[in-house]
Scaffold this motif. Sequence first.
Motif, PDB file in Angstrom:
ATOM      1  N   THR A  59     -12.979  25.757  -9.906  1.00 41.54           N
ATOM      2  CA  THR A  59     -12.328  24.282 -10.859  1.00 41.54           C
ATOM      3  C   THR A  59     -13.613  24.162 -11.365  1.00 41.54           C
ATOM      4  OG1 THR A  59     -12.420  22.351  -9.488  1.00 41.54           O
ATOM      5  CG2 THR A  59     -10.065  24.114  -9.297  1.00 41.54           C
ATOM      6  N   LYS A  60     -12.912  23.772 -12.268  1.00 39.77           N
ATOM      7  CA  LYS A  60     -13.826  22.860 -13.754  1.00 39.77           C
ATOM      8  C   LYS A  60     -14.548  22.058 -13.036  1.00 39.77           C
ATOM      9  CE  LYS A  60     -11.414  24.947 -18.000  1.00 39.77           C
ATOM     10  NZ  LYS A  60     -10.891  23.876 -18.853  1.00 39.77           N
ATOM     11  N   ILE A  61     -14.119  21.244 -11.906  1.00 39.24           N
ATOM     12  CA  ILE A  61     -14.250  20.587 -11.935  1.00 39.24           C
ATOM     13  C   ILE A  61     -15.619  20.692 -10.271  1.00 39.24           C
ATOM     14  CG2 ILE A  61     -14.142  18.333  -9.675  1.00 39.24           C
ATOM     15  CD1 ILE A  61     -11.089  17.932 -11.651  1.00 39.24           C
ATOM     16  N   ASN A  62     -15.463  20.843 -10.205  1.00 40.84           N
ATOM     17  CA  ASN A  62     -15.848  21.867  -8.875  1.00 40.84           C
ATOM     18  C   ASN A  62     -17.436  22.492  -9.733  1.00 40.84           C
ATOM     19  OD1 ASN A  62     -15.011  21.432  -6.382  1.00 40.84           O
ATOM     20  ND2 ASN A  62     -13.220  23.390  -6.528  1.00 40.84           N
ATOM     21  N   VAL A  63     -16.811  23.565 -10.859  1.00 44.52           N
ATOM     22  CA  VAL A  63     -18.399  23.951 -11.407  1.00 44.52           C
ATOM     23  C   VAL A  63     -19.576  22.576 -11.908  1.00 44.52           C
ATOM     24  CG1 VAL A  63     -19.184  25.204 -13.628  1.00 44.52           C
ATOM     25  CG2 VAL A  63     -16.521  26.592 -12.013  1.00 44.52           C
ATOM     26  N   LYS A  64     -18.776  21.957 -12.565  1.00 42.31           N
ATOM     27  CA  LYS A  64     -19.289  20.445 -13.512  1.00 42.31           C
ATOM     28  C   LYS A  64     -20.491  20.512 -11.708  1.00 42.31           C
ATOM     29  CE  LYS A  64     -18.749  16.289 -15.233  1.00 42.31           C
ATOM     30  NZ  LYS A  64     -17.968  15.507 -15.979  1.00 42.31           N
ATOM     31  N   LYS A  65     -19.791  19.926 -10.911  1.00 41.76           N
ATOM     32  CA  LYS A  65     -20.789  19.766  -9.588  1.00 41.76           C
ATOM     33  C   LYS A  65     -21.498  19.676  -9.447  1.00 41.76           C
ATOM     34  CE  LYS A  65     -16.564  15.840  -7.985  1.00 41.76           C
ATOM     35  NZ  LYS A  65     -15.806  15.551  -6.921  1.00 41.76           N
ATOM     36  N   ALA A  66     -21.329  21.353  -8.595  1.00 45.20           N
ATOM     37  CA  ALA A  66     -22.468  22.137  -8.361  1.00 45.20           C
ATOM     38  C   ALA A  66     -23.538  21.806  -9.915  1.00 45.20           C
ATOM     39  CB  ALA A  66     -21.580  23.891  -8.362  1.00 45.20           C
ATOM     40  N   ILE A  67     -23.204  22.610 -10.684  1.00 46.62           N
ATOM     41  CA  ILE A  67     -23.962  22.895 -12.179  1.00 46.62           C
ATOM     42  C   ILE A  67     -24.970  21.139 -11.785  1.00 46.62           C
ATOM     43  CG2 ILE A  67     -24.466  22.828 -14.183  1.00 46.62           C
ATOM     44  CD1 ILE A  67     -24.006  25.509 -12.960  1.00 46.62           C
ATOM     45  N   GLU A  68     -24.236  20.000 -12.455  1.00 44.89           N
ATOM     46  CA  GLU A  68     -25.141  19.022 -11.838  1.00 44.89           C
ATOM     47  C   GLU A  68     -26.096  18.999 -10.586  1.00 44.89           C
ATOM     48  OE1 GLU A  68     -21.766  15.991 -12.578  1.00 44.89           O
ATOM     49  OE2 GLU A  68     -22.088  16.068 -14.559  1.00 44.89           O
ATOM     50  N   PHE A  69     -25.738  19.599  -9.906  1.00 42.14           N
ATOM     51  CA  PHE A  69     -26.237  19.110  -8.776  1.00 42.14           C
ATOM     52  C   PHE A  69     -27.796  20.196  -8.640  1.00 42.14           C
ATOM     53  CE2 PHE A  69     -27.060  20.651  -3.882  1.00 42.14           C
ATOM     54  CZ  PHE A  69     -27.404  18.887  -3.606  1.00 42.14           C
ATOM     55  N   LEU A  70     -26.921  21.503  -8.815  1.00 46.68           N
ATOM     56  CA  LEU A  70     -28.842  22.508  -9.009  1.00 46.68           C
ATOM     57  C   LEU A  70     -29.450  22.502  -9.274  1.00 46.68           C
ATOM     58  CD1 LEU A  70     -26.166  25.971  -8.392  1.00 46.68           C
ATOM     59  CD2 LEU A  70     -27.533  24.549  -7.099  1.00 46.68           C
ATOM     60  N   PHE A  71     -29.148  21.959 -10.705  1.00 51.22           N
ATOM     61  CA  PHE A  71     -30.202  21.550 -12.532  1.00 51.22           C
ATOM     62  C   PHE A  71     -30.546  20.284 -13.050  1.00 51.22           C
ATOM     63  CE2 PHE A  71     -27.938  25.606 -13.012  1.00 51.22           C
ATOM     64  CZ  PHE A  71     -29.162  26.316 -12.534  1.00 51.22           C
ATOM     65  N   ASN A  72     -29.894  19.350 -12.108  1.00 53.31           N
ATOM     66  CA  ASN A  72     -30.071  17.561 -11.930  1.00 53.31           C
ATOM     67  C   ASN A  72     -29.983  17.870 -13.777  1.00 53.31           C
ATOM     68  OD1 ASN A  72     -31.022  15.346 -11.714  1.00 53.31           O
ATOM     69  ND2 ASN A  72     -33.045  15.679 -11.706  1.00 53.31           N
ATOM     70  N   VAL A  73     -28.620  17.996 -14.226  1.00 52.64           N
ATOM     71  CA  VAL A  73     -28.409  17.332 -15.790  1.00 52.64           C
ATOM     72  C   VAL A  73     -27.042  17.175 -15.905  1.00 52.64           C
ATOM     73  CG1 VAL A  73     -29.951  19.924 -16.248  1.00 52.64           C
ATOM     74  CG2 VAL A  73     -27.402  20.284 -15.607  1.00 52.64           C
ATOM     75  N   LYS A  74     -26.404  16.307 -16.937  1.00 59.58           N
ATOM     76  CA  LYS A  74     -25.547  15.746 -17.429  1.00 59.58           C
ATOM     77  C   LYS A  74     -24.216  17.146 -18.207  1.00 59.58           C
ATOM     78  CE  LYS A  74     -22.509  12.433 -17.886  1.00 59.58           C
ATOM     79  NZ  LYS A  74     -21.450  12.696 -16.922  1.00 59.58           N
ATOM     80  N   VAL A  75     -23.208  17.171 -17.538  1.00 57.02           N
ATOM     81  CA  VAL A  75     -22.261  18.314 -17.748  1.00 57.02           C
ATOM     82  C   VAL A  75     -21.357  17.721 -18.349  1.00 57.02           C
ATOM     83  CG1 VAL A  75     -20.742  19.755 -17.518  1.00 57.02           C
ATOM     84  CG2 VAL A  75     -22.920  20.015 -16.045  1.00 57.02           C
TER      85      VAL A  75
END
Length: 100
Positions: free
Chosen positions: A40-56
């Motif tokens: 889901t969009k929420i899961n994608v947001k959490k994963a990208i923030e965790f992997l790349f240490n950025v704010k989505v």
Amino acid sequence: MARIKFSSTIDLIKYPISTNKTSLLLENNQYTFLVDPVLTKINVKKAIEFLFNVKVIKVNSCNLPKKKRRVGQFIGVKPRYKKVIVKLAKENTIDFSSTD
């Protein structure tokens, strides 16, 4: 809907897309990825923030259409993915150049 473990969510992000259109999106601090359709969009947001240490800030997603694949007499379907465009905060960027 079944719950997805966060550790497995990271594996469900396949790879970034690099095309002419996505390079134009980089100017607006937007990055494009192929992910598994169960995310889901929420899961994608959490994963990208965790992997790349950025704010989505925002996540746009669309399911790609099925594509047929023929091998001899057999006609099958290629694996399906979901395309996701992620907009980051102004101060954040993702560097894809590998140092390996």
